[in-house]
Enzyme design. Structure first.
Site, short mmCIF file in Angstrom:
data_model
loop_
_atom_site.label_atom_id
_atom_site.label_comp_id
_atom_site.label_asym_id
_atom_site.label_seq_id
_atom_site.Cartn_x
_atom_site.Cartn_y
_atom_site.Cartn_z
N LYS A 175 50.26 21.78 48.25
CA LYS A 175 49.89 21.46 49.64
C LYS A 175 50.65 20.24 50.13
CE LYS A 175 45.73 20.90 48.25
NZ LYS A 175 44.28 20.70 48.06
N GLY A 210 37.43 16.67 53.15
CA GLY A 210 37.05 18.01 52.73
C GLY A 210 38.08 19.09 53.00
N GLY A 212 40.83 19.84 51.30
CA GLY A 212 41.20 20.52 50.05
C GLY A 212 40.08 21.42 49.54
N CYS A 213 38.84 20.91 49.61
CA CYS A 213 37.68 21.70 49.15
C CYS A 213 37.55 22.96 50.00
CB CYS A 213 36.40 20.87 49.26
SG CYS A 213 36.44 19.34 48.33
N1 LIG Z 1 46.53 17.09 60.04
C1 LIG Z 1 46.65 18.32 59.52
N2 LIG Z 1 46.90 19.37 60.32
C2 LIG Z 1 47.01 20.63 59.83
N3 LIG Z 1 46.91 20.92 58.53
C3 LIG Z 1 46.65 19.91 57.67
C4 LIG Z 1 46.53 18.56 58.12
N4 LIG Z 1 46.26 17.77 57.02
C5 LIG Z 1 46.24 18.60 55.97
N5 LIG Z 1 46.48 19.88 56.34
C6 LIG Z 1 46.48 21.07 55.49
O1 LIG Z 1 45.24 21.03 54.80
C7 LIG Z 1 45.38 21.52 53.47
C8 LIG Z 1 44.97 20.45 52.47
O2 LIG Z 1 45.86 19.40 52.65
P1 LIG Z 1 46.26 18.18 51.75
O3 LIG Z 1 45.97 16.99 52.61
O4 LIG Z 1 47.66 18.35 51.32
O5 LIG Z 1 45.31 18.25 50.48
P2 LIG Z 1 43.99 17.46 50.08
O6 LIG Z 1 42.96 17.71 51.16
O7 LIG Z 1 43.61 18.08 48.77
O8 LIG Z 1 44.39 16.02 49.97
C9 LIG Z 1 46.84 21.95 53.36
O9 LIG Z 1 46.91 23.34 53.72
C10 LIG Z 1 47.54 21.10 54.41
O10 LIG Z 1 48.74 21.69 54.85
C1 LIG Z 2 32.63 16.02 45.07
C2 LIG Z 2 33.96 15.92 45.71
N1 LIG Z 2 34.91 16.82 45.42
C3 LIG Z 2 36.13 16.74 46.00
C4 LIG Z 2 36.43 15.72 46.88
C5 LIG Z 2 37.80 15.62 47.51
O1 LIG Z 2 37.75 15.97 48.85
P1 LIG Z 2 38.99 16.45 49.73
O2 LIG Z 2 38.78 17.91 50.00
O3 LIG Z 2 38.90 15.61 50.99
O4 LIG Z 2 40.26 16.19 48.96
C6 LIG Z 2 35.41 14.79 47.18
N2 LIG Z 2 35.62 13.77 48.06
N3 LIG Z 2 34.19 14.91 46.58
#
Ligand SMILES: Nc1ncnc2c1ncn2[C@@H]1O[C@H](COP(=O)(O)OP(=O)(O)O)[C@@H](O)[C@H]1O
Ligand SMILES: Cc1ncc(COP(=O)(O)O)c(N)n1
Length: 268
Positions: A175, A210, A212-213
């Site tokens: 991602k 949230g 990623g979750c």
């Molecule tokens: N501001 C945003 N606008 C649109 N898509 C986003 C944005 N931020 C994150 N995403 C998308 O959300 C998903 C999770 O993003 P990411 O931030 O890379 O992971 P995590 O939430 O685990 O830190 C990915 O599909 C990413 O492309």
């Molecule tokens: C219990 C738990 N699991 C996962 C995440 C990561 O969250 P995110 O989706 O923002 O990376 C979190 N903050 N808490």
């Protein structure tokens, strides 16, 4: 038939991440949600104040109790906290031949607080990743798993995704949300050699708690309802982008607020 999805993850009292986010995504996308809790986390939109691990033998007890009764169609694995919990979950994947296993290798919360012990990264890499049908690391997680610097562009993301695939999961969704620019691009690579680029317009919001979750849960819910992993991942990303677009309708907490699981049926 409505698919039954299992979330194995930690909690979030503010309702934006962890088990709470997972259940919202399961329901919104037509799944029935079940849960096994790995850690109780005192956290909100501003950060984590305390983590209380569930004893590994009690994680096993939850898994055995649930899975001897309930058949699940897909599994989303999130926060695992320790090596011992990783080993219990890996054993359950084998014992119950769990299908459609999506591993979100959660390591650090958006606030910077650790959700996986530093000494458990090795177990995540060697014990859990080879059992996954799909892993969904963000850029810091990918770097940590590979022991490398974080990727700063799509070419380096592609190289790292190849190296993550070599660790044994059937597919990698790397991602790119942590990069900047007008779009947010993820890469999907499969062990069969397929490579896909998934791009969405970047939503201008700080309410990203949230994401990623939500994405990994959406993929797990849609996989039993779509003909291919590719289609499930694409539709899940569309769902997440909508949830980000609607995030500013919520007024939750003083920090990075949660995304909103928009319900088209209610129109809100
Ligand atoms: N501001 C945003 N606008 C649109 N898509 C986003 C944005 N931020 C994150 N995403 C998308 O959300 C998903 C999770 O993003 P990411 O931030 O890379 O992971 P995590 O939430 O685990 O830190 C990915 O599909 C990413 O492309
Ligand atoms: C219990 C738990 N699991 C996962 C995440 C990561 O969250 P995110 O989706 O923002 O990376 C979190 N903050 N808490």
């Amino acid at each position: 038939m409505i698919p039954t999805i299992l979330s194995i993850a930690g909690t979030d009292p503010s309702g934006g991440a962890g088990i709470q986010a997972d259940l919202k995504a399961f329901s919104a996308l037509g799944g029935y949600g079940t849960t096994v809790i790995t850690a109780l986390v005192a956290q909100t939109t501003t950060g984590v104040s305390e983590v209380h691990d569930v004893p590994p033998e009690f994680v096993r007890s939850q898994l055995d109790t649930l899975l001897t009764d309930v058949r699940v169609d897909a599994v989303k694995i999130g926060m695992l906290s320790s090596t011992e919990i990783i080993e219990v979950v890996a054993a359950a994947i084998d014992t119950y031949r769990l299908p459609n296993v999506v591993v979100d290798p959660v390591m650090v919360a958006k606030s910077g607080d650790r959700l996986l012990a530093a000494d458990a990264v090795e177990a995540l890499r060697t014990v859990l990743l080879p059992r996954a049908d799909l892993i969904t690391p963000n850029l810091p997680e990918a770097a940590d798993l590979l022991g490398e610097e974080e990727a700063t562009d799509l070419d380096r993301m592609r190289d790292q995704a190849e190296r993550l695939l070599a660790l044994g999961p059937r597919r990698v969704l790397l991602k790119g949300g942590h990069l900047s620019g007008p779009t947010s691009t993820d890469l999907l690579l499969s062990a069969d050699g397929d490579v896909e680029t998934l791009t969405a317009d970047r939503v201008n919001t700080t309410n990203t708690h949230g994401t990623g979750c939500t994405l990994s849960s959406a993929i797990a819910t849609l996989r039993p309802q779509r003909p291919t992993w590719s289609q499930a991942v694409r539709d899940a990303k569309d769902y997440l982008t909508e949830a980000l677009r609607h995030a500013d309708k919520l007024d939750i907490g003083k920090g990075k607020g949660p995304v909103h699981h928009f319900h088209a049926w209610w129109g809100n």
